[in-house]
Design an enzyme around this catalytic site. Sequence first.
Site, PDB file in Angstrom:
ATOM      1  N   LYS A 125      -0.948   3.203 -21.348  1.00 18.14           N
ATOM      2  CA  LYS A 125      -1.016   3.751 -19.993  1.00 18.14           C
ATOM      3  C   LYS A 125      -0.473   5.166 -19.963  1.00 18.14           C
ATOM      4  O   LYS A 125      -0.959   5.990 -19.225  1.00 18.14           O
ATOM      5  CB  LYS A 125      -0.251   2.973 -18.926  1.00 18.14           C
ATOM      6  CG  LYS A 125       0.349   1.700 -19.247  1.00 18.14           C
ATOM      7  CD  LYS A 125       1.086   1.121 -18.047  1.00 18.14           C
ATOM      8  CE  LYS A 125       2.373   0.473 -18.488  1.00 18.14           C
ATOM      9  NZ  LYS A 125       2.192  -0.733 -19.278  1.00 18.14           N
TER      10      LYS A 125
ATOM     11  N   LYS B 228       9.652   7.963 -25.376  1.00 16.95           N
ATOM     12  CA  LYS B 228       9.598   8.034 -23.914  1.00 16.95           C
ATOM     13  C   LYS B 228      10.260   9.319 -23.422  1.00 16.95           C
ATOM     14  O   LYS B 228       9.761   9.976 -22.516  1.00 16.95           O
ATOM     15  CB  LYS B 228      10.252   6.794 -23.295  1.00 16.95           C
ATOM     16  CG  LYS B 228       9.366   5.565 -23.460  1.00 16.95           C
ATOM     17  CD  LYS B 228       9.958   4.334 -22.822  1.00 16.95           C
ATOM     18  CE  LYS B 228       8.992   3.158 -22.993  1.00 16.95           C
ATOM     19  NZ  LYS B 228       9.535   1.895 -22.548  1.00 16.95           N
TER      20      LYS B 228
ATOM     21  N   LYS C 118      -4.010   5.586 -29.967  1.00 15.47           N
ATOM     22  CA  LYS C 118      -3.558   4.280 -29.473  1.00 15.47           C
ATOM     23  C   LYS C 118      -3.777   4.168 -27.952  1.00 15.47           C
ATOM     24  O   LYS C 118      -3.466   5.107 -27.217  1.00 15.47           O
ATOM     25  CB  LYS C 118      -2.055   4.138 -29.784  1.00 15.47           C
ATOM     26  CG  LYS C 118      -1.380   2.960 -29.103  1.00 15.47           C
ATOM     27  CD  LYS C 118       0.120   3.070 -29.268  1.00 15.47           C
ATOM     28  CE  LYS C 118       0.935   2.397 -28.265  1.00 15.47           C
ATOM     29  NZ  LYS C 118       1.159   1.436 -27.529  1.00 15.47           N
TER      30      LYS C 118
HETATM   31  P1  ADP Z   1       1.709   0.712 -22.718  1.00 19.90           P
HETATM   32  O1  ADP Z   1       1.775   1.375 -24.071  1.00 19.90           O
HETATM   33  O2  ADP Z   1       0.359   0.833 -22.108  1.00 19.90           O
HETATM   34  O3  ADP Z   1       2.823   1.174 -21.789  1.00 19.90           O
HETATM   35  P2  ADP Z   1       3.305  -1.691 -22.938  1.00 19.90           P
HETATM   36  O4  ADP Z   1       4.329  -0.942 -23.717  1.00 19.90           O
HETATM   37  O5  ADP Z   1       3.620  -2.102 -21.534  1.00 19.90           O
HETATM   38  O6  ADP Z   1       1.938  -0.858 -22.955  1.00 19.90           O
HETATM   39  O7  ADP Z   1       2.895  -2.962 -23.795  1.00 19.90           O
HETATM   40  C1  ADP Z   1       2.865  -4.319 -23.373  1.00 19.90           C
HETATM   41  C2  ADP Z   1       2.474  -5.175 -24.570  1.00 19.90           C
HETATM   42  O8  ADP Z   1       1.164  -4.817 -25.040  1.00 19.90           O
HETATM   43  C3  ADP Z   1       3.413  -4.986 -25.771  1.00 19.90           C
HETATM   44  O9  ADP Z   1       3.526  -6.221 -26.470  1.00 19.90           O
HETATM   45  C4  ADP Z   1       2.694  -3.956 -26.603  1.00 19.90           C
HETATM   46  O10 ADP Z   1       3.051  -4.005 -27.965  1.00 19.90           O
HETATM   47  C5  ADP Z   1       1.226  -4.366 -26.393  1.00 19.90           C
HETATM   48  N1  ADP Z   1       0.343  -3.180 -26.542  1.00 19.90           N
HETATM   49  C6  ADP Z   1       0.330  -2.084 -25.743  1.00 19.90           C
HETATM   50  N2  ADP Z   1      -0.609  -1.192 -26.147  1.00 19.90           N
HETATM   51  C7  ADP Z   1      -1.195  -1.747 -27.238  1.00 19.90           C
HETATM   52  C8  ADP Z   1      -2.241  -1.322 -28.124  1.00 19.90           C
HETATM   53  N3  ADP Z   1      -2.876  -0.163 -27.934  1.00 19.90           N
HETATM   54  N4  ADP Z   1      -2.573  -2.134 -29.152  1.00 19.90           N
HETATM   55  C9  ADP Z   1      -1.951  -3.344 -29.334  1.00 19.90           C
HETATM   56  N5  ADP Z   1      -0.960  -3.799 -28.533  1.00 19.90           N
HETATM   57  C10 ADP Z   1      -0.573  -3.016 -27.498  1.00 19.90           C
END
Ligand code: ADP
Length: 320
Positions: A192, A111, A189
């Site tokens: 957001k 981050k 991957k």
């Molecule tokens: P982002 O990476 O979009 O900010 P978050 O960190 O808010 O997403 O993730 C929320 C949940 O969704 C967590 O349990 C995270 O591990 C899962 N997650 C996020 N992106 C993915 C992905 N590309 N594949 C599988 N799980 C994901």
Amino acid sequence: MPIKRYLSGLQPSGDLHLGNYFGAIRQHVANQDDAFYFIADYHALTTVRDPEALRRNIRDVAATYLALGIDPARSALFRQSDVPEVTELMWLLMSVTGMGLLERAHSYKDKKAHGILPSVALFAYPALMAADILAYDTDVVPVGKDQVQHVEMTRDMAQHFNAFYGDVFKLPEFRLGTPEPVPGLDGQKMSKSYGNTIPIMARGKALKQLIMSIKTDSKPLEEPKNPDTCTVFAFYALFADEAQREAMRARYLGGNYGYGHAKLALLEIMNDRFGPARERYDHLLAHPDEVDDLLRQGATRARTVAQGVLGRARRACGLD
Ligand code: ADP
Ligand code: TRP
């Protein structure tokens, strides 16, 4: 065998996407018999600075969860900040946690590298997450792969505390929704922060445009194609049952099947899966009072459990 207690959280920091759905939410909907699911609004303060956006995002996550099948009669669905006990528990955990443990967190480094303000809260983020998990005597934490390290750190913090003060905390396990992260439109991957997402609630022309923009190679229509290196196939396979997946694989390998065809098939299967949920979502967003009421009821249930665990931890360390 006693029922296992499930707990997980999602940050209200933007539109929920297919990575969130397959990595996390789908498992939450499938495990609701003794479950706690919450909107991690304290955590979101590390990145969301606009109070109106935060309020909107909180309702949006709640409406998405409910629309996708979280049943408030079975699962406690609530806002993290409605259970302030977790912030106190975080302090107790931080008091037995070495800096070195937090310094190893990948998510803090990632981050920071993405330009997010490296605040004290961002650094201590895993300690708050540990408090979230331990406050409910959780057995299983269903999350995507990027959160695994946080669950492991939670176990470490619980073990440190238990070593000092006796058997206070249950040690949780993680459970993955997909073995590997769901890819994004560009094949990296989906996240957001990479701007490569397909939102769960996208629809109509906007959704079609997103799907049409998924990167593929430039093989002509007639040529056979490799499903195993194609992001469109990877998405389709997540939605499909085995027969549908094998039929799609055969079309790829058979030739005379273009990426445009595969993208339309993906659009259709996605609309079939999320169509009814989108209607429920629209209804809930038009009735925010219903959503707020359900969140308050969920918080009351959650808080009772968290107060019990916090009391146990306070007594164990001499704060009674
Ligand atoms: P982002 O990476 O979009 O900010 P978050 O960190 O808010 O997403 O993730 C929320 C949940 O969704 C967590 O349990 C995270 O591990 C899962 N997650 C996020 N992106 C993915 C992905 N590309 N594949 C599988 N799980 C994901
Ligand atoms: N850190 C998680 C994420 O970004 C959200 C979260 C906060 C969480 N507390 C949690 C997930 C407790 C599982 C359990 O996705």
